[in-house]
Write a protein that holds these residues in place. Structure first.
Motif, PDB file in Angstrom:
ATOM      1  N   VAL A  58       0.680  -1.068  -0.108  1.00  0.00           N
ATOM      2  CA  VAL A  58      -0.251  -0.180   0.261  1.00  0.00           C
ATOM      3  C   VAL A  58       1.020   1.124   0.151  1.00  0.00           C
ATOM      4  CG1 VAL A  58      -0.474   0.522   2.640  1.00  0.00           C
ATOM      5  CG2 VAL A  58      -1.818   1.473   1.449  1.00  0.00           C
ATOM      6  N   ASP A  59       1.857   1.086   0.464  1.00  0.00           N
ATOM      7  CA  ASP A  59       3.037   2.543   0.410  1.00  0.00           C
ATOM      8  C   ASP A  59       3.759   2.559  -1.005  1.00  0.00           C
ATOM      9  OD1 ASP A  59       2.484   3.393   3.342  1.00  0.00           O
ATOM     10  OD2 ASP A  59       3.226   1.603   3.997  1.00  0.00           O
ATOM     11  N   GLY A  60       3.893   1.895  -1.914  1.00  0.00           N
ATOM     12  CA  GLY A  60       4.333   1.652  -2.521  1.00  0.00           C
ATOM     13  C   GLY A  60       5.388   1.026  -2.721  1.00  0.00           C
ATOM     14  N   ASN A  61       6.003  -0.420  -2.047  1.00  0.00           N
ATOM     15  CA  ASN A  61       7.028  -0.706  -1.729  1.00  0.00           C
ATOM     16  C   ASN A  61       7.250  -2.322  -2.343  1.00  0.00           C
ATOM     17  OD1 ASN A  61       8.589   1.588  -0.354  1.00  0.00           O
ATOM     18  ND2 ASN A  61       7.257   1.038   1.098  1.00  0.00           N
ATOM     19  N   ILE A  62       8.445  -2.609  -2.612  1.00  0.00           N
ATOM     20  CA  ILE A  62       8.334  -3.950  -1.989  1.00  0.00           C
ATOM     21  C   ILE A  62       9.738  -4.307  -1.644  1.00  0.00           C
ATOM     22  CG2 ILE A  62       7.527  -4.288  -4.554  1.00  0.00           C
ATOM     23  CD1 ILE A  62      10.308  -4.392  -6.200  1.00  0.00           C
ATOM     24  N   ASP A  63       9.799  -5.708  -1.049  1.00  0.00           N
ATOM     25  CA  ASP A  63      10.741  -6.278  -0.155  1.00  0.00           C
ATOM     26  C   ASP A  63      12.011  -6.970  -0.827  1.00  0.00           C
ATOM     27  OD1 ASP A  63      12.154  -7.081   2.070  1.00  0.00           O
ATOM     28  OD2 ASP A  63      10.683  -7.662   3.181  1.00  0.00           O
ATOM     29  N   LEU A  64      12.928  -7.063  -1.372  1.00  0.00           N
ATOM     30  CA  LEU A  64      13.688  -7.740  -2.437  1.00  0.00           C
ATOM     31  C   LEU A  64      14.833  -7.813  -1.734  1.00  0.00           C
ATOM     32  CD1 LEU A  64      14.367  -5.271  -5.206  1.00  0.00           C
ATOM     33  CD2 LEU A  64      13.402  -7.486  -5.770  1.00  0.00           C
ATOM     34  N   PRO A  65      14.838  -9.584  -1.761  1.00  0.00           N
ATOM     35  CA  PRO A  65      16.076 -10.931  -1.129  1.00  0.00           C
ATOM     36  C   PRO A  65      17.559  -9.809  -1.182  1.00  0.00           C
ATOM     37  CG  PRO A  65      14.952 -12.083  -2.664  1.00  0.00           C
ATOM     38  CD  PRO A  65      14.527 -11.060  -2.760  1.00  0.00           C
TER      39      PRO A  65
END
Length: 255
Positions: free
Chosen positions: A88-95
């Motif tokens: 919802v905040d426009g983020n992705i979590d990458l390894p």
């Protein structure tokens, strides 16, 4: 002479009826042969919250890219590009790289950003990054029925969406087809008319992911009512034509 005038009148009525129908449904009626239109609005899809994207990272050293791949089984070759849901905040979590803000980026901008991060962090010296939209859908509501159309790439025009949806039927009011989208937390709507070439330079001609296209019927009648209406007209025309033919035959035989 009178008989000829009557036949001419009937033919004229039929022709005019056909013209009126065409004006209501034909696309781009003002386009001429070899005409060219300069597009004023260009569009490149940007990443938004709740989008699904795939991020494929490869290198000459496959071992270095292993943390960024998904292994779908025991077979080492069965590897797929990871899919990420933008929060919802426009983020992705990458390894390895961690959380990254991607809202508002194009896929090319994200590719360049990830390439630079991998090099600067000395994680991969020669990364090749490919970003793709996994979910690019346009939704239809109204006279054409409800449906979701998946767009094969991140670029889709208003006319392309109509074609992918199987076109709109003749009972749809083409003078006011609504395109509804969310812009900066607000729902905005514009009406487009595909019968005119001015549609090409409407700011909503280039669609965005999750746009809604909403259509209305030309009248309050149901499709069955309209079919019945036109069948009534056709029946009347056939009856008149039969009457004229009978009169002509009778007159000829009488001579």
């Amino acid at each position: 002479m009178k008989k000829l005038s009557l036949i001419t009148l009937i033919a004229t009525i039929l022709t005019l009826a056909g013209c009126v129908s065409s004006r209501k449904v034909n696309y781009l009626q003002d386009m001429k042969q070899n005409s060219q239109i300069e597009l004023e609005h260009r569009f490149e899809a940007v990443i938004r919250p709740y989008d699904e994207i795939t991020v494929q990272i490869t290198s000459s050293d496959a071992e270095l890219t292993r943390p960024f791949q998904w292994n779908l089984g025991t077979n080492a070759s069965n590897i797929s590009a990871p899919e990420y849901l933008v929060d919802v905040d426009g983020n992705i979590d990458l390894p390895v790289l961690g959380k990254l803000h991607v809202d508002g980026m194009t896929r090319l901008q994200l590719q360049d950003t990830l390439t630079a991060m991998l090099k600067q962090s000395n994680i991969i010296s020669d990364p090749f990054v490919m970003v793709r939209f996994k979910s690019f859908k346009i939704f239809f509501l109204g006279a054409t029925g409800g449906k979701a159309v998946t767009i094969p790439n991140e670029r889709c025009t208003f006319l392309e969406a109509l074609a992918l949806a199987g076109d709109i039927n003749v009972y749809t009011d083409r003078s006011k087809i609504a395109v509804m989208r969310e812009v900066d937390g607000k729902i905005t709507t514009r009406y487009l008319d595909p019968r005119s070439s001015t549609v090409f330079n409407d700011p909503y001609f280039m669609l965005r992911q999750n746009d809604f296209i909403i259509t209305e019927s030309r009248t309050l009648k149901t499709k069955r009512d309209e079919v019945t209406y036109w069948m009534g007209w056709m029946s009347s025309i056939v009856s008149i034509a039969s009457l004229v033919t009978t009169i002509l035959v009778y007159t000829t035989l009488k001579k």
